[in-house]
Scaffold this motif. Structure first.
Motif, PDB file in Angstrom:
ATOM      1  N   PHE A  39      16.913  35.248  15.192  1.00  0.00           N
ATOM      2  CA  PHE A  39      16.915  35.038  16.635  1.00  0.00           C
ATOM      3  C   PHE A  39      18.265  34.478  17.073  1.00  0.00           C
ATOM      4  O   PHE A  39      18.834  33.598  16.427  1.00  0.00           O
ATOM      5  N   GLY A  40      18.774  34.977  18.193  1.00  0.00           N
ATOM      6  CA  GLY A  40      20.010  34.462  18.756  1.00  0.00           C
ATOM      7  C   GLY A  40      21.031  35.560  18.968  1.00  0.00           C
ATOM      8  O   GLY A  40      20.731  36.753  18.861  1.00  0.00           O
ATOM      9  N   ASP A  41      22.257  35.164  19.283  1.00  0.00           N
ATOM     10  CA  ASP A  41      23.346  36.097  19.536  1.00  0.00           C
ATOM     11  C   ASP A  41      24.529  35.785  18.630  1.00  0.00           C
ATOM     12  O   ASP A  41      24.787  34.627  18.288  1.00  0.00           O
ATOM     13  N   ASN A  42      25.229  36.848  18.263  1.00  0.00           N
ATOM     14  CA  ASN A  42      26.467  36.736  17.483  1.00  0.00           C
ATOM     15  C   ASN A  42      26.285  35.907  16.205  1.00  0.00           C
ATOM     16  O   ASN A  42      27.114  35.069  15.865  1.00  0.00           O
ATOM     17  N   ILE A  43      25.192  36.154  15.522  1.00  0.00           N
ATOM     18  CA  ILE A  43      24.913  35.460  14.256  1.00  0.00           C
ATOM     19  C   ILE A  43      25.166  36.422  13.105  1.00  0.00           C
ATOM     20  O   ILE A  43      24.629  37.539  13.080  1.00  0.00           O
ATOM     21  N   ARG A  44      25.978  36.023  12.178  1.00  0.00           N
ATOM     22  CA  ARG A  44      26.168  36.763  10.929  1.00  0.00           C
ATOM     23  C   ARG A  44      26.479  35.729   9.843  1.00  0.00           C
ATOM     24  O   ARG A  44      27.621  35.410   9.567  1.00  0.00           O
ATOM     25  N   LYS A  45      25.434  35.220   9.247  1.00  0.00           N
ATOM     26  CA  LYS A  45      25.525  34.098   8.328  1.00  0.00           C
ATOM     27  C   LYS A  45      25.222  34.576   6.906  1.00  0.00           C
ATOM     28  O   LYS A  45      24.106  34.984   6.601  1.00  0.00           O
ATOM     29  N   GLU A  46      26.233  34.519   6.057  1.00  0.00           N
ATOM     30  CA  GLU A  46      26.026  34.949   4.672  1.00  0.00           C
ATOM     31  C   GLU A  46      25.100  33.975   3.952  1.00  0.00           C
ATOM     32  O   GLU A  46      25.188  32.756   4.127  1.00  0.00           O
ATOM     33  N   ILE A  47      24.199  34.526   3.160  1.00  0.00           N
ATOM     34  CA  ILE A  47      23.251  33.709   2.401  1.00  0.00           C
ATOM     35  C   ILE A  47      23.945  33.251   1.122  1.00  0.00           C
ATOM     36  O   ILE A  47      24.356  34.092   0.307  1.00  0.00           O
ATOM     37  N   PRO A  48      24.163  31.951   0.926  1.00  0.00           N
ATOM     38  CA  PRO A  48      24.975  31.483  -0.199  1.00  0.00           C
ATOM     39  C   PRO A  48      24.500  31.991  -1.559  1.00  0.00           C
ATOM     40  O   PRO A  48      25.324  32.304  -2.429  1.00  0.00           O
ATOM     41  N   SER A  49      23.193  32.073  -1.753  1.00  0.00           N
ATOM     42  CA  SER A  49      22.669  32.513  -3.042  1.00  0.00           C
ATOM     43  C   SER A  49      22.593  34.031  -3.179  1.00  0.00           C
ATOM     44  O   SER A  49      22.200  34.541  -4.230  1.00  0.00           O
ATOM     45  N   MET A  50      22.973  34.756  -2.109  1.00  0.00           N
ATOM     46  CA  MET A  50      22.933  36.220  -2.137  1.00  0.00           C
ATOM     47  C   MET A  50      24.226  36.776  -1.542  1.00  0.00           C
ATOM     48  O   MET A  50      24.244  37.273  -0.409  1.00  0.00           O
ATOM     49  N   PRO A  51      25.330  36.717  -2.270  1.00  0.00           N
ATOM     50  CA  PRO A  51      26.607  37.188  -1.722  1.00  0.00           C
ATOM     51  C   PRO A  51      26.508  38.618  -1.193  1.00  0.00           C
ATOM     52  O   PRO A  51      25.957  39.499  -1.838  1.00  0.00           O
ATOM     53  N   GLY A  52      27.024  38.811   0.023  1.00  0.00           N
ATOM     54  CA  GLY A  52      27.011  40.129   0.636  1.00  0.00           C
ATOM     55  C   GLY A  52      25.793  40.419   1.480  1.00  0.00           C
ATOM     56  O   GLY A  52      25.722  41.474   2.134  1.00  0.00           O
ATOM     57  N   ILE A  53      24.820  39.507   1.512  1.00  0.00           N
ATOM     58  CA  ILE A  53      23.610  39.673   2.311  1.00  0.00           C
ATOM     59  C   ILE A  53      23.616  38.599   3.394  1.00  0.00           C
ATOM     60  O   ILE A  53      23.956  37.435   3.131  1.00  0.00           O
ATOM     61  N   TYR A  54      23.177  38.977   4.612  1.00  0.00           N
ATOM     62  CA  TYR A  54      23.346  38.106   5.765  1.00  0.00           C
ATOM     63  C   TYR A  54      22.053  37.944   6.561  1.00  0.00           C
ATOM     64  O   TYR A  54      21.249  38.866   6.657  1.00  0.00           O
ATOM     65  N   GLN A  55      21.904  36.768   7.157  1.00  0.00           N
ATOM     66  CA  GLN A  55      21.032  36.601   8.313  1.00  0.00           C
ATOM     67  C   GLN A  55      21.852  37.046   9.519  1.00  0.00           C
ATOM     68  O   GLN A  55      22.974  36.570   9.719  1.00  0.00           O
ATOM     69  N   GLN A  56      21.287  37.955  10.338  1.00  0.00           N
ATOM     70  CA  GLN A  56      22.077  38.534  11.419  1.00  0.00           C
ATOM     71  C   GLN A  56      21.259  38.644  12.696  1.00  0.00           C
ATOM     72  O   GLN A  56      20.054  38.919  12.648  1.00  0.00           O
ATOM     73  N   SER A  57      21.940  38.440  13.812  1.00  0.00           N
ATOM     74  CA  SER A  57      21.285  38.701  15.091  1.00  0.00           C
ATOM     75  C   SER A  57      21.230  40.208  15.323  1.00  0.00           C
ATOM     76  O   SER A  57      21.855  40.998  14.613  1.00  0.00           O
ATOM     77  N   ILE A  58      20.462  40.590  16.329  1.00  0.00           N
ATOM     78  CA  ILE A  58      20.086  41.998  16.469  1.00  0.00           C
ATOM     79  C   ILE A  58      21.291  42.919  16.605  1.00  0.00           C
ATOM     80  O   ILE A  58      21.305  44.014  16.028  1.00  0.00           O
TER      81      ILE A  58
END
Length: 327
Positions: A39-58
């Motif tokens: 949820f939210g805007d302009n979110i692209r947060k890399e998951i520290p334990s999963m390099p290359g995978i992100y929590q992302q806004s729509i």
């Protein structure tokens, strides 16, 4: 010393011969890519334990969905991180929930991409468990009502396939019933039929913010020591009209994949889970392995064990490797 007339190495001598006699094939069409919509805007947060995978806004999810489609990967599976969590996980079945909004956005932008939605409560509840809590444990039958409502809301949003991962008894039948009653009898159910209570899920819980706040999930996920129980679980889901069966995790359960492939004729899905992905990434960062070869070897092993489809965080990497390599 005299050798037998037959020499096995003759069929390994050149890349061309090896391709001609290859028994198991991994194709880009076999891959499903997991994505985490936040949820939210302009979110692209890399998951520290999963390099290359992100929590992302729509908006970022849509951009990556376009990339996935361009790579030839046929499907994504969506997991949601809502704005707020509560005891009943209300965002999971809200028509304006994070997954419902994400499905609509992807189908508007990339209509050809198959969108699968994870149907569960753990990402949406403040306690992190997969359903309604009664007396310190998940109430199976009360949870079925919420799972059915969640699946229906996903179908209304435009999901192509719904995938219940909760491991509640009877959830495939409950979902099938509500979909059929509301005009969605064409929507398949991809059941997490055989889901073990595994330590390999650790990085996923970081990605989905779904770590249980008390206890664990062993009262509803399967004991890793059990093999015959997998047959019972798969048979029940078949009776309840599941369209796909899944084994999760995959790497430590290749024997279960083979067992189900031999016994059932539904399409079989392997989930190459977060811990399996993270181990490869960690070893590669330390230069202990050839990452590209290990990715393909691992996925081919799952196909060889009987998987028809593989959900994997390596999907984009694998698609590029398959496009560039012929041996």
């Amino acid at each position: 010393m005299f050798f037998p007339e037959y020499r096995a190495r003759r069929l390994r001598r050149t890349p061309g011969i090896r391709r001609m006699v290859r028994e198991t094939f991994l194709r880009v069409d076999d891959l499903i890519y997991p994505m985490f919509s936040a949820f939210g805007d302009n979110i692209r947060k890399e998951i520290p334990s999963m390099p290359g995978i992100y929590q992302q806004s729509i908006e970022h999810i849509v951009a990556e969905a376009k990339e996935v489609h361009e790579l030839g990967i046929p499907a994504v599976i969506l997991f949601g991180i809502p704005e707020e969590k509560d005891p009943l996980g209300q965002d999971a079945y809200s028509d304006e929930g994070i997954i419902q909004r994400t499905v609509r956005a992807i189908k508007d932008a990339v209509p050809e991409l198959t969108v699968i939605t994870d149907v569960c409560m753990c990402e949406y509840t403040d306690h992190g468990h997969c359903g309604v809590i009664r007396d310190g444990d998940v109430d199976n039958d009360e949870t079925l009502k919420l799972l059915a409502a969640e699946a229906l809301s996903h179908a209304r949003a435009g999901a192509d396939i719904v995938a219940p991962s909760d491991m509640m008894d009877g959830r495939v039948a409950a979902i099938r019933e509500i979909l059929d009653a509301n005009g969605f009898n064409h929507i398949p159910v991809m059941s997490y039929a055989v889901k073990y209570a595994s330590a390999y899920y650790g990085p996923f819980r970081d990605a989905a913010d779904s770590t249980p706040q008390f206890g664990d999930r062993r009262s509803y996920q399967m004991d890793p020591a059990n093999r015959r129980e997998a047959f019972r679980e798969a048979a029940l889901d078949l009776q309840e009209c599941a369209d796909f069966l899944m084994v999760k995790p995959a790497l430590a359960y290749l024997d279960i994949l083979r067992d189900l492939s031999d016994r059932f004729d539904l399409p079989l899905v392997a989930y190459n889970v977060s811990g399996e992905y993270s181990m490869v990434k960690a070893a590669a960062q330390l230069d202990w392995i050839d990452e590209d070869r290990v990715i393909l070897e691992t996925l081919v092993g799952m196909k060889r064990a009987g998987a028809d489809l593989i959900i994997t965080y390596h999907a984009k990497e694998a698609a590029r490797l398959l496009a560039s390599s012929r041996d």
